[in-house]
Scaffold this motif. Structure first.
Motif, PDB file in Angstrom:
ATOM      1  N   GLU A   1       0.820  -1.261  -0.083  1.00  0.00           N
ATOM      2  CA  GLU A   1       0.104   0.088  -0.015  1.00  0.00           C
ATOM      3  C   GLU A   1       0.853   1.353   0.039  1.00  0.00           C
ATOM      4  N   HIS A   2       1.909   1.295   0.849  1.00  0.00           N
ATOM      5  CA  HIS A   2       2.858   2.530   0.860  1.00  0.00           C
ATOM      6  C   HIS A   2       4.102   2.564   0.057  1.00  0.00           C
ATOM      7  N   ASN A   3       4.299   1.587  -0.804  1.00  0.00           N
ATOM      8  CA  ASN A   3       5.361   1.483  -1.578  1.00  0.00           C
ATOM      9  C   ASN A   3       5.292   0.831  -2.718  1.00  0.00           C
ATOM     10  N   GLN A   4       4.078   1.129  -3.491  1.00  0.00           N
ATOM     11  CA  GLN A   4       3.650   0.402  -4.502  1.00  0.00           C
ATOM     12  C   GLN A   4       4.717   0.417  -5.903  1.00  0.00           C
ATOM     13  N   GLU A   5       4.983   1.714  -6.279  1.00  0.00           N
ATOM     14  CA  GLU A   5       6.027   1.985  -7.097  1.00  0.00           C
ATOM     15  C   GLU A   5       7.304   1.386  -7.094  1.00  0.00           C
ATOM     16  N   LYS A   6       7.883   0.804  -5.798  1.00  0.00           N
ATOM     17  CA  LYS A   6       8.927   0.296  -5.603  1.00  0.00           C
ATOM     18  C   LYS A   6       9.006  -1.372  -5.817  1.00  0.00           C
ATOM     19  N   LEU A   7       7.633  -1.821  -5.586  1.00  0.00           N
ATOM     20  CA  LEU A   7       7.308  -3.158  -5.497  1.00  0.00           C
ATOM     21  C   LEU A   7       7.235  -3.806  -6.942  1.00  0.00           C
TER      22      LEU A   7
ATOM     23  N   LYS B   1       6.177  -2.895 -11.139  1.00  0.00           N
ATOM     24  CA  LYS B   1       6.114  -1.881 -12.200  1.00  0.00           C
ATOM     25  C   LYS B   1       5.385  -2.625 -13.523  1.00  0.00           C
ATOM     26  N   GLU B   2       4.630  -2.062 -14.250  1.00  0.00           N
ATOM     27  CA  GLU B   2       4.092  -2.877 -15.239  1.00  0.00           C
ATOM     28  C   GLU B   2       3.452  -4.128 -14.890  1.00  0.00           C
ATOM     29  N   ASN B   3       2.837  -4.192 -13.788  1.00  0.00           N
ATOM     30  CA  ASN B   3       2.121  -5.326 -13.374  1.00  0.00           C
ATOM     31  C   ASN B   3       2.917  -6.369 -13.219  1.00  0.00           C
TER      32      ASN B   3
ATOM     33  N   GLY C   1       3.097 -12.617  -4.202  1.00  0.00           N
ATOM     34  CA  GLY C   1       1.986 -12.675  -5.124  1.00  0.00           C
ATOM     35  C   GLY C   1       0.485 -12.949  -5.118  1.00  0.00           C
ATOM     36  N   LYS C   2       0.427 -14.201  -4.331  1.00  0.00           N
ATOM     37  CA  LYS C   2      -0.867 -14.817  -4.059  1.00  0.00           C
ATOM     38  C   LYS C   2      -1.628 -13.899  -3.069  1.00  0.00           C
ATOM     39  N   ILE C   3      -0.894 -13.274  -2.125  1.00  0.00           N
ATOM     40  CA  ILE C   3      -1.594 -12.333  -1.192  1.00  0.00           C
ATOM     41  C   ILE C   3      -2.069 -10.961  -1.785  1.00  0.00           C
ATOM     42  N   LEU C   4      -1.414 -10.608  -2.710  1.00  0.00           N
ATOM     43  CA  LEU C   4      -1.660  -9.411  -3.559  1.00  0.00           C
ATOM     44  C   LEU C   4      -2.434  -9.767  -4.629  1.00  0.00           C
ATOM     45  N   LYS C   5      -2.679 -11.030  -5.079  1.00  0.00           N
ATOM     46  CA  LYS C   5      -3.167 -11.405  -6.315  1.00  0.00           C
ATOM     47  C   LYS C   5      -2.533 -11.007  -7.510  1.00  0.00           C
ATOM     48  N   ILE C   6      -1.260 -11.074  -7.624  1.00  0.00           N
ATOM     49  CA  ILE C   6      -0.693 -10.766  -8.663  1.00  0.00           C
ATOM     50  C   ILE C   6      -0.108 -11.963  -9.161  1.00  0.00           C
ATOM     51  N   LYS C   7      -0.097 -11.984 -10.732  1.00  0.00           N
ATOM     52  CA  LYS C   7       0.646 -13.163 -11.521  1.00  0.00           C
ATOM     53  C   LYS C   7       2.155 -13.013 -11.492  1.00  0.00           C
TER      54      LYS C   7
END
Length: 84
Positions: free
Chosen positions: A49-55, A57-59, A78-84
């Protein structure tokens, strides 16, 4: 600073590497059963939530985070944030 039992997490990180180091500590603490599952989930969501741009980029996870954390830890994140 937010503390998840034995892991102290900053709210905002200066570099991707600093973020990756604490992400590793968080996941490792969970694997070593030092923190509970809900603490892991809350910690990761908070970091994101506080560091999206550092974690991310481009999905996908940033290169530095990928190199520092490795596939197994990022699979959990990735599973926690639901990112592939």
């Amino acid at each position: 600073m937010q503390e998840v039992n034995s892991v102290e997490l900053k709210m905002f990180y200066r570099t991707q590497r600093d973020l990756a180091v604490d992400l590793n500590k968080l996941v490792d603490s969970y694997w070593q059963e030092e923190i509970k599952e809900n603490e892991l989930i809350d910690g990761i969501k908070n970091l994101y939530e506080h560091n999206q741009e550092k974690l991310i980029k481009e999905n996908e996870f940033t290169k530095v985070v990928q190199q520092q954390c490795g596939k197994r830890r990022l699979a959990v994140v990735g599973k926690i944030l639901k990112i592939k």
